[in-house]
Design a protein around this motif. Sequence first.
Motif, mmCIF file in Angstrom:
data_model
loop_
_atom_site.group_PDB
_atom_site.id
_atom_site.type_symbol
_atom_site.label_atom_id
_atom_site.label_comp_id
_atom_site.label_asym_id
_atom_site.label_seq_id
_atom_site.Cartn_x
_atom_site.Cartn_y
_atom_site.Cartn_z
ATOM 1 N N GLU A 149 -15.148 62.932 28.343
ATOM 2 C CA GLU A 149 -13.936 62.182 27.986
ATOM 3 C C GLU A 149 -13.360 62.614 26.637
ATOM 4 O O GLU A 149 -12.211 62.275 26.312
ATOM 5 C CB GLU A 149 -14.217 60.678 27.964
ATOM 6 N N ASP A 150 -14.121 63.383 25.868
ATOM 7 C CA ASP A 150 -13.652 63.829 24.552
ATOM 8 C C ASP A 150 -13.122 65.255 24.566
ATOM 9 O O ASP A 150 -12.823 65.815 23.504
ATOM 10 C CB ASP A 150 -14.788 63.734 23.526
ATOM 11 N N ALA A 201 -7.871 60.267 39.259
ATOM 12 C CA ALA A 201 -7.610 61.640 38.807
ATOM 13 C C ALA A 201 -7.471 61.759 37.298
ATOM 14 O O ALA A 201 -6.958 62.761 36.805
ATOM 15 C CB ALA A 201 -6.366 62.220 39.484
ATOM 16 N N GLU A 202 -7.944 60.781 36.550
ATOM 17 C CA GLU A 202 -7.755 60.838 35.101
ATOM 18 C C GLU A 202 -8.572 61.953 34.458
ATOM 19 O O GLU A 202 -8.209 62.470 33.408
ATOM 20 C CB GLU A 202 -8.119 59.501 34.468
ATOM 21 N N GLY A 203 -9.673 62.342 35.089
ATOM 22 C CA GLY A 203 -10.518 63.389 34.534
ATOM 23 C C GLY A 203 -10.126 64.769 35.026
ATOM 24 O O GLY A 203 -8.964 65.178 34.973
ATOM 25 N N THR A 204 -11.095 65.482 35.554
ATOM 26 C CA THR A 204 -10.916 66.882 35.938
ATOM 27 C C THR A 204 -9.801 67.075 36.952
ATOM 28 O O THR A 204 -9.067 68.074 36.909
ATOM 29 C CB THR A 204 -12.239 67.428 36.497
ATOM 30 N N SER A 205 -9.643 66.144 37.877
ATOM 31 C CA SER A 205 -8.747 66.356 39.014
ATOM 32 C C SER A 205 -7.275 66.366 38.656
ATOM 33 O O SER A 205 -6.445 66.729 39.492
ATOM 34 C CB SER A 205 -9.006 65.296 40.095
ATOM 35 N N SER A 206 -6.900 65.970 37.442
ATOM 36 C CA SER A 206 -5.503 66.083 37.026
ATOM 37 C C SER A 206 -5.321 67.162 35.966
ATOM 38 O O SER A 206 -4.227 67.333 35.427
ATOM 39 C CB SER A 206 -4.982 64.749 36.475
ATOM 40 N N GLY A 253 -28.425 70.061 39.155
ATOM 41 C CA GLY A 253 -27.757 69.870 37.882
ATOM 42 C C GLY A 253 -26.387 70.505 37.893
ATOM 43 O O GLY A 253 -26.041 71.257 38.811
ATOM 44 N N VAL A 254 -25.586 70.188 36.874
ATOM 45 C CA VAL A 254 -24.266 70.785 36.760
ATOM 46 C C VAL A 254 -24.152 71.529 35.441
ATOM 47 O O VAL A 254 -24.823 71.201 34.457
ATOM 48 C CB VAL A 254 -23.135 69.731 36.849
ATOM 49 N N ARG A 255 -23.305 72.542 35.457
ATOM 50 C CA ARG A 255 -22.894 73.221 34.235
ATOM 51 C C ARG A 255 -21.495 72.726 33.916
ATOM 52 O O ARG A 255 -20.591 72.806 34.751
ATOM 53 C CB ARG A 255 -22.850 74.742 34.463
ATOM 54 N N LEU A 256 -21.320 72.197 32.723
ATOM 55 C CA LEU A 256 -20.000 71.744 32.320
ATOM 56 C C LEU A 256 -19.260 72.904 31.671
ATOM 57 O O LEU A 256 -19.731 73.503 30.702
ATOM 58 C CB LEU A 256 -20.113 70.570 31.344
ATOM 59 N N VAL A 257 -18.108 73.234 32.243
ATOM 60 C CA VAL A 257 -17.300 74.352 31.768
ATOM 61 C C VAL A 257 -15.899 73.828 31.476
ATOM 62 O O VAL A 257 -15.260 73.222 32.336
ATOM 63 C CB VAL A 257 -17.243 75.493 32.803
ATOM 64 N N LYS A 258 -15.431 74.059 30.259
ATOM 65 C CA LYS A 258 -14.112 73.582 29.860
ATOM 66 C C LYS A 258 -13.043 74.587 30.256
ATOM 67 O O LYS A 258 -13.176 75.795 30.027
ATOM 68 C CB LYS A 258 -14.073 73.346 28.348
ATOM 69 N N GLY A 259 -11.977 74.083 30.852
ATOM 70 C CA GLY A 259 -10.823 74.908 31.179
ATOM 71 C C GLY A 259 -9.582 74.318 30.545
ATOM 72 O O GLY A 259 -9.281 73.134 30.733
#
Length: 501
Positions: free
Chosen positions: A284-285, A39-44, A229-235
């Motif tokens: 990761e950035d 869960a280090e990425g999106t899931s946390s 494909g995926v769209r990367l969306v920052k929250g």
Amino acid sequence: MSEPVDLFIIGGGVNGAGIARDAAGRGLSVVLCEKGDLAEGTSSRSGKLVHGGLRYLEYYEFRLVREALVEREVLMNAAPHIIWPMRFVLPHSPKDRPRWLIRLGLFLYDHLGGRKKLPGTRGLDLRRDSQGAPLLDRYTHGFEYSDCWVDDARLVVLNALDAAERGATILTRHAATRARREDGVWTVTTRNEMTGQTATHRARVLVNAAGPWVGDVVAQVAGANSSRGVRLVKGSHIVTPKFWEGRHAYLIQNDDKRVIFVNPYEGDMALIGTTDVAFDGAPEDVAVSDDEIGYLIDVVNRYFKEKLDRRDILASFSGVRPLFDDGKGNPSAVTRDYVFDIDETGGAPLLNIFGGKITTFRELAERGMQRLARFFPDMKEDWTRDAPLPGGDIENADYATFLNRLKADYPWMPRPLRTRFARTYGTRTSRIVRDAISVEGLGRHFGGQLYEVEARYLAENEWALTAEDILFRRTKAYLHMSGDEQRAFTDWFDGALAKSA
């Protein structure tokens, strides 16, 4: 040469852990690798909600909302210790969506998913009802509806824990560096990110649940192709002191039609978010931008009497949501649904997962395994709908009665600590407390509510390999500890646990 395992899963977020649990419970052999921590990425880095997605109705995502509402009830039964009901107050502003449209949306929200456990919507007179007290006087009417809170990182860990107890191998801090089809099976190379050692694994099916990195795994690791494909969306979210009385949350609408949650968090704090910003960097950035902070503060100040500024921010975090690219231009309009893509080249299937959301992870895992059933004709049937997660086997999901039982078992334990243990470990609290009969028996106190027995348990049983794993994901202790206390804990962990692991 060793026999290949049935499934090799890349990605230790909620989807990867959910699939590992589902597959292991069907009798399949499973290996999951995650390049960082679970869960280090999106899931946390979510809004910590199990919800149907009220705003998705505006984009006619009726099926997605219905499925999410059904799953909301399933997950409440599976993990009543980390998922609990919350009431949300939606103040109405005549400048935003019309009241009749909100009322219609809430009616659908109450009835689409066969709601059984949660109370329904009701109208509010914000001039009289206490929920209106912190709001500006111009907000005179509103609504109150139900959804659920979740400890997102623990949800992932509990799925991995259940998978491991059913025979799966969970490899954290192991990056998948190469995967190739050889003689009808996958040969996967992993690298231990802490030691640099490499290992080779063989698997009949490869599952790509890498979230924001799903495309990288397809192209760079597996050397394959996909039309999806995926769209990367920052929250992004900010954490501030809580500035209202009561356990309810607020859902407020900005003048750009986005909705923002203002939720009680960690007792005396507020979690505010999320933003929706197109993102094209390395996941990761990701970091919260100054513009996002200003945006969230401005939205809150548009509704509440007590004004926030940057000095009120206690913490912040940002995550990258890997949304399935459905061609929509507006990041807020991109579907939160998921899509499977199966590549059967060379008789060694590759299942790629695009999109998804925390609320529907269990269903995603179940449907993913259904798609793979023809490759495993002897695997067992669906089973997760009625199965509790570790610690969630609370009789009749009656959390209040369970809490009273803990009080009787540990009368010496301070109520805040007992409540946190209950909310974190449920019926497995005894595994942490062990034979302690006093607070002193819990070992060294590091600050906040973090004690030595818990840290040792997490290192020994839940793949906590660094101090950060405990402070930020297994618990939220960092929010309740000073910088000096966090550094002291890190020094202790690195000396007492990491070196002996």
